[in-house]
Design an enzyme around this catalytic site. Structure first.
Site, PDB file in Angstrom:
ATOM      1  CG  ASP A 251      -1.736  10.836   0.795  1.00  0.00           C
ATOM      2  OD1 ASP A 251      -2.646  11.272   1.523  1.00  0.00           O
ATOM      3  OD2 ASP A 251      -1.146   9.759   1.013  1.00  0.00           O
TER       4      ASP A 251
ATOM      5  CG  ASP B  86      -0.707  -4.851  -4.025  1.00  0.00           C
ATOM      6  OD1 ASP B  86       0.452  -5.109  -3.632  1.00  0.00           O
ATOM      7  OD2 ASP B  86      -0.948  -4.441  -5.174  1.00  0.00           O
TER       8      ASP B  86
END
Length: 477
Positions: free
Chosen positions: A74, A222
């Site tokens: 990105d 996560d």
């Protein structure tokens, strides 16, 4: 409660060390049992470490026809061209590696992982952040555990390639080692919820989809997916003995941004997951308690900060109002929580460095340095936690990497370092002075030449806030 939970995790940890792991594993001598693996490398403006990362991943030992690598890039800077060139060089070696780019950063890291998953060919997905350097046989040590069809994640322990670079890196290593030994083993060995740590682990793709896929509505995607997966009855396997080396932040501004993201994300996930955990009918009561305390982990800083700030006026109140003294004597019982942490962390320290009198003396210094600087971060982390609980959204700010190996590496010219300290830093300087006043107060209150019960506490707070303030102002590692 948190200290007692840590003590329980210590007991679990000590019990687990006596157990023999009889997990069933894939037989990799049988080529038919070797599964297809996708390695995902989510990166964003990692100019200084891309070459190190890609060369390391390209050296992983695994049949090439069963492996693909996705560089989920990105980036918005010149690292894009450097990465593209490196990828072409690796492709020329016959390795299946793809450079995946997005037009926006929607969902940040979670969004990148989710996008890569759409085209991932692997049955299992290994994930590494840009500063991680797995050993060549890493896949052979982790993937075989997926023979058990109930296992959704295999997580490895983080190592630290620059542990001894500075006081800051030593403190970070100390805290992370406690998590990756005492907490992860202590929870996992008894079937309590643990978290995938965002990197250095492998997911079963089916588990990701079954749990609802990656979501970018918290700063710790996560932890979020880990809890959703375990609420769906997926098992996690934690491998303490498999160490994945990584680089610790060497500049305090980088450590601050990482701490802010982790602590705010923990609070966000408490708000998101609390009711689901409590209402779940297939989660044992003890696991629920450990899960809630795990999600409230970062919220401990609000307690630390509150106790610290109130401790100075309380010193005067205690000595001004005789009839209140009994309450302070009763409250001193809670000092035992610090002793519990001291004992718990000693077992962690001993497991890594070994025991003996000399090591214990070294541990005492490490523990009090860690405790002091952790308290020095309490204002910064309290702000993060409150923002998380109150639902204030903020951008996912990545931690700058420096390409530091051991004691070597230049960081001052790093273009990603935050140059200007925030207003919070000024408050930390004021708090350092405030606790000097607290130490001075010990000499002037009371009728019998002072009250020094809180003096060590105020001294540690002074050291902690002074360290954080001065390092933030002068930006030195």
């Amino acid at each position: 409660m948190y200290a007692l939970a840590q003590l329980n995790l210590l007991l679990n940890y000590l019990k687990s060390r006596k157990k023999v792991d009889n997990s069933e594993k894939f037989d990799f001598s049988n080529t038919n049992e070797i599964p297809f693996i996708t390695i995902q490398l989510p990166v964003y403006n990692e100019l200084y470490v891309m070459e190190r990362l890609l060369k390391n991943i390209a050296n992983l030992e695994y049949p090439r026809e069963k492996l693909e690598i996705q560089v989920l890039d990105d980036s918005t800077d010149e690292s894009v061209e450097i990465t593209a060139k490196l990828i072409k060089e690796i492709q020329s070696l016959g390795i299946d590696i793809q450079h995946t780019r997005r037009s926006n950063r929607q969902g940040f890291k979670a969004g990148a992982l989710k996008e890569g998953l759409k085209t991932a060919k692997g049955e299992f997905i290994a994930i590494f952040d840009a500063d991680f350097l797995p050993e060549p046989d890493w896949l052979y040590k982790t993937v075989p555990y997926f023979k058990d069809s109930q296992i959704g994640v295999v997580q490895t322990r983080w190592g630290h390639i620059n542990r001894d670079y500075s006081t800051l890196t030593k403190i970070q290593a100390f805290a992370l080692d406690a998590h990756f030994t005492l907490e992860q083993v202590g929870r996992n060995s008894q079937g309590h919820f643990i978290n995938f740590n965002g990197t250095a682990g492998v997911w079963r793709k089916e588990c990701i989809y079954d749990a609802g896929n990656w979501e970018g509505d918290t700063l710790t995607e996560d932890l979020d997916l880990s809890y959703r997966a375990q609420l769906k009855n997926w098992k996690f396997k934690y491998l303490e003995e498999v160490i994945t080396p990584a680089e610790l932040p060497v500049v305090i501004s980088a450590a601050r941004s990482q701490q802010f993201r982790w602590n705010k994300g923990g609070a966000e996930n408490f708000q998101k997951m609390m009711k689901r955990v409590i209402k779940s009918k297939n989660v044992p009561f003890k696991t629920k308690i450990h899960s809630l305390l795990h999600l409230l982990n970062s919220s401990m800083f609000t307690c630390i900060f509150l106790v610290a700030v109130l401790s100075v006026p309380m010193l005067y109140i205690k000595n001004e109002y005789e009839h209140l003294k009994v309450y302070f004597y009763v409250m001193s019982f809670f000092v035992i929580s610090s002793l519990i942490f001291f004992v718990c962390y000693w077992f962690m320290f001993k497991a890594i460095y070994g025991g003996g009198f000399i090591k214990f003396i070294k541990y005492i210094g490490s523990f009090f340095t860690f405790f002091s600087i952790a308290m020095g971060f309490s204002l910064h982390n309290t702000i993060a936690v409150l923002e998380g609980h109150l639902g204030k959204k903020s951008e996912f700010i990545r931690t700058p990497k420096f390409n530091i190996n051991g004691l070597k590496g230049e960081w001052k010219s790093n273009k990603y370092i935050k140059k200007k300290p925030s207003f919070h830093v000024i408050l930390e300087g004021i708090l350092a002075i405030y606790f000097v006043f607290g130490m001075y107060s010990a000499f002037i209150v009371g009728d019998q030449g002072g009250d020094f019960g809180l003096f060590p506490f105020h001294f540690m707070l002074f050291i902690g806030f002074s360290y954080v303030f001065l390092k933030s102002i002068f930006s030195k590692a």
